[in-house]
Design an enzyme around this catalytic site. Structure first.
Site, PDB file in Angstrom:
ATOM      1  N   HIS A 196       0.691  -0.810   0.227  1.00 39.63           N
ATOM      2  CA  HIS A 196      -0.176   0.001  -0.610  1.00 39.63           C
ATOM      3  C   HIS A 196       0.729   0.923   0.047  1.00 39.63           C
ATOM      4  O   HIS A 196       1.882   0.933   0.747  1.00 39.63           O
ATOM      5  CB  HIS A 196      -0.636   0.157   0.884  1.00 39.63           C
ATOM      6  CG  HIS A 196      -2.071  -0.751   1.737  1.00 39.63           C
ATOM      7  ND1 HIS A 196      -2.297  -2.206   1.088  1.00 39.63           N
ATOM      8  CD2 HIS A 196      -3.172  -0.755   1.620  1.00 39.63           C
ATOM      9  CE1 HIS A 196      -2.809  -3.007   0.628  1.00 39.63           C
ATOM     10  NE2 HIS A 196      -4.281  -1.351   1.301  1.00 39.63           N
ATOM     11  N   GLU A 199      -1.634   6.032  -0.286  1.00 36.99           N
ATOM     12  CA  GLU A 199      -3.637   6.248  -0.360  1.00 36.99           C
ATOM     13  C   GLU A 199      -3.174   7.849   0.756  1.00 36.99           C
ATOM     14  O   GLU A 199      -4.409   8.817   0.022  1.00 36.99           O
ATOM     15  CB  GLU A 199      -3.729   4.959   0.337  1.00 36.99           C
ATOM     16  CG  GLU A 199      -5.455   5.473   1.494  1.00 36.99           C
ATOM     17  CD  GLU A 199      -5.929   4.191   2.148  1.00 36.99           C
ATOM     18  OE1 GLU A 199      -4.982   3.974   2.990  1.00 36.99           O
ATOM     19  OE2 GLU A 199      -6.836   3.859   1.960  1.00 36.99           O
TER      20      GLU A 199
HETATM   21  N1  HPA Z   1      -5.198   0.585   4.552  1.00 42.02           N
HETATM   22  C1  HPA Z   1      -4.565   0.414   5.156  1.00 42.02           C
HETATM   23  N2  HPA Z   1      -4.560  -0.744   5.460  1.00 42.02           N
HETATM   24  C2  HPA Z   1      -5.565  -1.171   5.565  1.00 42.02           C
HETATM   25  C3  HPA Z   1      -6.274  -0.682   4.493  1.00 42.02           C
HETATM   26  C4  HPA Z   1      -6.101   0.275   3.787  1.00 42.02           C
HETATM   27  O1  HPA Z   1      -6.524   0.591   2.687  1.00 42.02           O
HETATM   28  N3  HPA Z   1      -7.523  -1.889   4.244  1.00 42.02           N
HETATM   29  C5  HPA Z   1      -7.403  -2.787   5.093  1.00 42.02           C
HETATM   30  N4  HPA Z   1      -6.250  -2.847   5.769  1.00 42.02           N
HETATM   31 ZN    ZN Z   2      -6.494  -2.152   0.942  1.00 41.04          ZN
END
Ligand code: HPA
Ligand code: ZN
Length: 344
Positions: A196, A199
């Site tokens: 990730h 975001e």
């Molecule tokens: N971002 C970070 N951690 C997470 C997410 C997300 O969208 N969903 C579940 N854990």
């Molecule tokens: Zn996620």
């Protein structure tokens, strides 16, 4: 043909899905009862009304609390199979599922129970629903790199069932660089990597994920548009982004879906995919994510076709399986769109 019909009928892959985020309030209540756990909610309506989030952290607090009802191998089986049944309704043919072992092992639920429960459901899903799958183990980035490394070592005896490692949880203040050594070790053991990034965190975290963690995909990545050099690189290298539009609105990465940059990412030539992230918390499974984006952002049949094609292209399936899914997708789209442009 309507675009809603096209969205429903096209085969698709889902590449950004946290299995703990598919815990619907009904199952949460049932598992709490089965495991003699007291929830801080009186009923399902109270659970649903708690799902009002101001940012990622406000969601994570509730999400980790909900996951406490998951205790036994059967709980993980029930959770995973319920998701697969729901995904089948959206014509999902392939899923790459994240799980967060640390959320469970820190409560003394064993790694083996978690992975055995998930994998038996994935096998049944393949046999009974025709959905293939891969498993991606995520490290919680708010915990230490040492903790992540210990989790990786605990997972290695099961590595034939794990395709990749990933990075999730609180992004800002926990850059990919914190986990460079852990990801080095994972890659040396033959595991692929994703993370990730971008975001809530800055574009620089996407660059770190590429350069230091050698990721094959970026999860979310929507903030890449803020850095033209990064954008050009992502386009040139066709690094897939697993975008989760309804999640982004729920967690206020974008104020409204109309302001979401999905269409701009597509038009920039990126390999964009659409996914549901934590559908039980964010109010829509993958089909709903496609549909709401189509309506709100004015996606046309070509956009929808590209998103579904990208979902297979960006997956960890082998080339023959990717080609088989894409052939089927192309044939369906051409049948459905020709019918629209043909005589009434
Ligand atoms: N971002 C970070 N951690 C997470 C997410 C997300 O969208 N969903 C579940 N854990
Ligand atoms: Zn996620």
């Amino acid at each position: 043909m309507t675009l809603a019909e096209l969205i429903r009928r096209i085969p698709k892959a889902e590449l950004h899905l946290h299995i703990e985020g598919t815990l619907e309030p009904e199952l949460m209540m049932a598992l709490a009862r089965r495991n003699h756990i007291t929830l801080p909610y009186a009923d399902i309506n109270e659970i649903r009304s708690a799902y009002e989030f101001s940012n990622l952290q406000s969601f994570l607090d509730i999400y980790y609390a909900g996951a406490r009802v998951l205790q036994t191998e059967r709980d993980f089986y029930d959770l995973t199979y319920a998701y697969l049944e729901r995904a089948a309704q959206d014509n999902v043919r392939h899923v790459e599922i994240f799980f967060d072992p640390q959320t469970h092992t820190e409560r003394n639920v064993s790694f083996r129970k978690v992975i055995d429960g998930i994998c038996s459901a994935l096998h049944k899903g393949e046999d009974d629903l025709g959905i293939s799958s891969r498993l991606i183990m995520c490290f919680l980035r708010h915990l230490s790199a040492a903790d992540a490394l210990a989790t990786l070592e605990e997972a290695l005896p099961f590595k034939d069932r794990i395709t990749a490692v990933g990075l999730d949880s609180s992004e800002v203040g926990h850059p990919p660089s914190k986990f460079a050594a852990v990801f080095d070790r994972a890659r040396s053991q033959g595991l692929l990597t994703v993370a990730h990034a971008g975001e809530e965190g800055p574009p620089a975290y996407i660059v770190e994920a590429l350069d230091l963690l050698k990721v094959r995909r970026i999860d979310h990545g929507v903030r890449c548009l803020e850095d033209p050099a990064l954008l050009a690189r992502l386009v040139k290298e066709q690094v897939p982004l697993t975008v989760c539009p309804l999640s982004n609105v729920k967690l206020r990465v974008f104020k409204t879906l109309a302001q979401h940059n999905l269409k701009r990412l597509l038009d920039a030539g990126l390999c964009v995919t659409v996914n549901s992230d934590d559908p039980a918390y964010f109010g829509g499974y993958v089909g709903e994510n496609y549909l709401r984006c189509q309506e709100t952002l004015g996606l046309d049949a070509d956009d929808i076709h590209a998103l579904a094609r990208n979902s297979f292209q960006a997956s960890f399936l082998d080339d023959a399986d990717k080609a088989r899914h894409i052939r089927e997708l192309d044939a369906l789209v051409s049948e459905m769109t020709n019918r629209r442009s043909g005589p009434a």
